[in-house]
Enzyme design. Structure first.
Site, PDB file in Angstrom:
ATOM      1  N   CYS A 111       0.839  -1.202   0.000  1.00  0.00           N
ATOM      2  CA  CYS A 111       0.000   0.000   0.000  1.00  0.00           C
ATOM      3  C   CYS A 111       0.873   1.252   0.000  1.00  0.00           C
ATOM      4  O   CYS A 111       0.587   2.220  -0.714  1.00  0.00           O
ATOM      5  CB  CYS A 111      -0.922  -0.004   1.212  1.00  0.00           C
ATOM      6  SG  CYS A 111      -2.060   1.402   1.291  1.00  0.00           S
ATOM      7  N   CYS A 210      -6.413  -3.854   6.785  1.00  0.00           N
ATOM      8  CA  CYS A 210      -7.555  -2.947   6.739  1.00  0.00           C
ATOM      9  C   CYS A 210      -8.712  -3.479   5.913  1.00  0.00           C
ATOM     10  O   CYS A 210      -9.871  -3.150   6.187  1.00  0.00           O
ATOM     11  CB  CYS A 210      -7.125  -1.571   6.223  1.00  0.00           C
ATOM     12  SG  CYS A 210      -6.660  -1.536   4.486  1.00  0.00           S
TER      13      CYS A 210
END
Length: 376
Positions: A111, A210
């Protein structure tokens, strides 16, 4: 007459605000330093309403609202940017594909590489911003010749340079980490947030992946990849049990093997190898996990690539310690030899090299050399 030192010119800073306490304090410090700060929350799920309330991730509806409230208190403009499609393609699909191939990826590192310091940074620069600010604990040091280096945070207990080891020199030139010089406890960061009137001061830290709100990685993969029964075997190939998907295992795993037959020596067994080709999981004794070297691919350097063999320290997981290594780039791959055998090294993980506190670069582990069983 003496010259009055000039303050660094204020920057136009885009502060990535996850909705947590660290990114909120980082944005507040950047604004307090005189920079022109704009807050942005990244919407990384196409349907964040599907995430359960209280999820300990960083892209839920609650997180977006927390980030907006923090920006209001700091007194900076705030926006939500939809990067869900890019996140799904570059992080989530990559995560699933890596597990399907028998590897163990790090989605937070991916990410940072693909979203926060690629998609987000590119968009920020196109809009005229000078830098992207995050709440990571790491330091960017500017040398006399103007080049930048990524270093560990002042507080090793909170250092997050491992997941930033994928940043190249162009990205470092536009990165701002206001918490990197902080030598303090997390309680003191929370106290600072409270003094600033930030409601996230008491918000729990995020620990889960997440996009897996309930923390059940195996369940998430099972829904994406389906059940695929295969064999659990020992090093000689003898069948010891079955599994419902090789993707549910990681190298070095001890618990959850569900093997009915105990080992001949009565000692625990660990996952030694995951083979997606024949859908088998191989288990064995702990000493069979000892790795003396590895080959890593897709290296990314935080500055110039090293030339020739060199001695470094290496970190193999986000919360792991350092180990001394000798490393050299050979035909585009990073060849690493450990000074002492290490355990729990899995293809797909990142290895990050350090020269003292300086981050040299990062690469993805492709294969390992075992002390007793050759190459895995």
């Amino acid at each position: 007459m003496t010259d009055t030192p000039q303050r660094p010119r204020p920057l136009r800073v885009l502060a990535a605000m996850s909705g947590g306490v660290d990114s909120a304090v980082a944005a507040a410090r950047a604004a307090e330093a005189g920079h022109d700060v704009t807050g942005v929350h990244l919407a990384l799920s196409a349907n964040p309403q599907s995430f359960r309330t209280g999820a300990r991730g960083c892209c839920t509806i609650e997180d977006s609202r927390d980030a907006r409230r923090a920006a209001d208190v700091i007194g900076i403009p705030f926006y939500v940017w939809d990067l869900a499609d890019r996140f799904r393609e570059d992080v989530v699909e990559d995560f699933v594909a890596e597990y399907e191939a028998g590897r163990t990826p790090n989605p937070c590192l991916r990410c940072n590489e693909k979203i926060k310091f690629a998609a987000l940074l590119d968009k920020a620069l196109a809009l005229g911003f000078d830098a992207v600010c995050t709440g990571h604990y790491a330091k960017v040091i500017v040398r006399e010749d103007g080049t930048r280096e990524l270093h560990r945070a002042s507080d090793m207990a909170k250092d997050q340079s491992y997941v930033l080891g994928v940043l190249d020199d162009r990205q470092l030139a536009h990165a701002l980490f206001p918490l990197g010089d902080t030598v303090t406890t997390k309680d003191e960061i929370r106290a600072e947030a409270e003094r600033r009137g930030l409601a996230v001061a008491k918000k729990p830290d995020s620990h889960d992946i997440c996009f897996i709100a309930d923390g059940d990685t195996q369940g998430f993969l099972a829904r994406r990849l389906g059940k695929a029964e295969g064999d659990i075997v020992d090093e000689a190939g003898n069948k010891l049990g079955t599994h419902e998907g090789a993707y549910g295992f990681t190298i070095g795993q001890r618990k959850g093997l569900r093997i009915g037959t105990p080992a001949a020596d009565g000692k625990p067994r660990y996952v030694l190898d995951i083979s997606p080709v024949d859908n088998t999981v191989t288990v064995g004794p702990a000493d069979a996990l000892d790795v003396t070297g590895l080959r890593a691919i897709k290296p990314r350097w935080c500055g110039a690539a090293p030339t020739g063999p060199g001695t470094y320290t290496a970190q193999l997981r986000a919360h792991g310690g350092e180990t001394e290594v000798t490393a050299e780039v050979v035909d585009g791959s990073l060849e690493v030899t450990f000074a002492e055998p290490v355990r729990g090294v899995a293809p797909g993980q990142a290895i990050v090299l350090y020269d003292g506190t300086r981050v040299v670069g990062s690469a993805t582990i492709a294969s390992t050399t075992r002390a007793t069983a050759g190459v895995a």
